[in-house]
Write a protein that holds these residues in place. Sequence first.
Motif, PDB file in Angstrom:
ATOM      1  N   VAL A 191     -18.480 -14.851  -8.816  1.00 18.52           N
ATOM      2  CA  VAL A 191     -17.328 -14.211  -8.170  1.00 18.52           C
ATOM      3  C   VAL A 191     -16.038 -14.913  -8.562  1.00 18.52           C
ATOM      4  N   ILE A 192     -16.047 -16.233  -8.580  1.00 20.54           N
ATOM      5  CA  ILE A 192     -14.843 -16.990  -8.941  1.00 20.54           C
ATOM      6  C   ILE A 192     -14.427 -16.702 -10.374  1.00 20.54           C
ATOM      7  N   PHE A 193     -15.364 -16.783 -11.303  1.00 20.37           N
ATOM      8  CA  PHE A 193     -15.017 -16.618 -12.709  1.00 20.37           C
ATOM      9  C   PHE A 193     -14.700 -15.176 -13.089  1.00 20.37           C
ATOM     10  N   ILE A 194     -15.055 -14.233 -12.253  1.00 17.91           N
ATOM     11  CA  ILE A 194     -14.666 -12.843 -12.512  1.00 17.91           C
ATOM     12  C   ILE A 194     -13.335 -12.529 -11.832  1.00 17.91           C
ATOM     13  N   SER A 195     -13.123 -13.023 -10.609  1.00 18.50           N
ATOM     14  CA  SER A 195     -11.919 -12.653  -9.859  1.00 18.50           C
ATOM     15  C   SER A 195     -10.653 -13.353 -10.366  1.00 18.50           C
ATOM     16  N   LEU A 232      -7.155 -11.417 -11.194  1.00 15.33           N
ATOM     17  CA  LEU A 232      -5.921 -11.686 -10.442  1.00 15.33           C
ATOM     18  C   LEU A 232      -4.783 -12.104 -11.365  1.00 15.33           C
ATOM     19  N   LEU A 233      -5.077 -12.930 -12.350  1.00 17.42           N
ATOM     20  CA  LEU A 233      -4.042 -13.346 -13.302  1.00 17.42           C
ATOM     21  C   LEU A 233      -3.535 -12.158 -14.102  1.00 17.42           C
ATOM     22  N   PHE A 234      -4.417 -11.282 -14.487  1.00 12.02           N
ATOM     23  CA  PHE A 234      -4.032 -10.089 -15.245  1.00 12.02           C
ATOM     24  C   PHE A 234      -3.154  -9.173 -14.393  1.00 12.02           C
ATOM     25  N   GLU A 247      -1.174 -10.065 -11.886  1.00 11.76           N
ATOM     26  CA  GLU A 247       0.129 -10.698 -11.694  1.00 11.76           C
ATOM     27  C   GLU A 247       1.021 -10.495 -12.909  1.00 11.76           C
ATOM     28  N   LYS A 248       0.475 -10.584 -14.096  1.00 18.07           N
ATOM     29  CA  LYS A 248       1.263 -10.365 -15.305  1.00 18.07           C
ATOM     30  C   LYS A 248       1.738  -8.924 -15.373  1.00 18.07           C
ATOM     31  N   GLY A 249       0.913  -7.991 -14.972  1.00 17.47           N
ATOM     32  CA  GLY A 249       1.287  -6.584 -14.968  1.00 17.47           C
ATOM     33  C   GLY A 249       2.396  -6.297 -13.978  1.00 17.47           C
ATOM     34  N   GLU A 250       2.401  -6.952 -12.820  1.00 18.75           N
ATOM     35  CA  GLU A 250       3.438  -6.752 -11.809  1.00 18.75           C
ATOM     36  C   GLU A 250       4.775  -7.313 -12.277  1.00 18.75           C
ATOM     37  N   GLU A 251       4.772  -8.410 -13.018  1.00 20.52           N
ATOM     38  CA  GLU A 251       6.021  -8.995 -13.506  1.00 20.52           C
ATOM     39  C   GLU A 251       6.729  -8.049 -14.462  1.00 20.52           C
ATOM     40  N   LYS A 252       6.036  -7.334 -15.273  1.00 22.06           N
ATOM     41  CA  LYS A 252       6.641  -6.426 -16.237  1.00 22.06           C
ATOM     42  C   LYS A 252       7.205  -5.187 -15.552  1.00 22.06           C
TER      43      LYS A 252
END
Length: 187
Positions: free
Chosen positions: A128-132, A136-138, A140-145
């Motif tokens: 769960v950790i290595f998938i989530s 989440l990082l992906f 956040e990058k999409g929201e910044e753009k």
Amino acid sequence: RCPPVHQNPRYVAIKKNMPVHFICYSQEPQIMKWYKTAEDRDDLSVLDQSTPSYSIERTNTSINLTLFRATYEDSGIYVCDRKDLKKKEELHSCGTELRVMGTSSIKQVQNRNTLKDAIIIIQSILLVIFISIPILLFLEKGEEKKSPEEDHTYEGLEVEQMATYEDITPFRDMKAKWTVGEHPGEE
């Protein structure tokens, strides 16, 4: 292909240190011998006379093999076949497979099951950790753009106010060059 012998049983799984009894029925038991081999090995052991770990008994119709206290080394395939065979390939394929299993107490089995359950839970958490985290990082990058109001590229730079054309005094009172003079259509 099986010769005119009948072995009983065909497959046995027993606990360590337990006795096991194999019976080989034949019309001529005096010319038969017990052989021991394994699926993953090419060697062949001849069991022809009784020892402290096993006994061989002959009757008019059978040759019997008894292992007194089976160990892990006794696991293998036991074949009753004619005497003087030298290679594993010469044996018939109707032997008896013996599998000697370990003796575990109920407490040991429970401990192993608890350990397996703990490993499964830890693996699930790590999965769960290595998938989530990458997801989440992906996101956040999409929201910044997508949000330009949060763009801080020019933060800290002041915009200098420049005078417009009307604010420059020497040019304000003068007439434009094209208002005085000849018109291109006039001659």
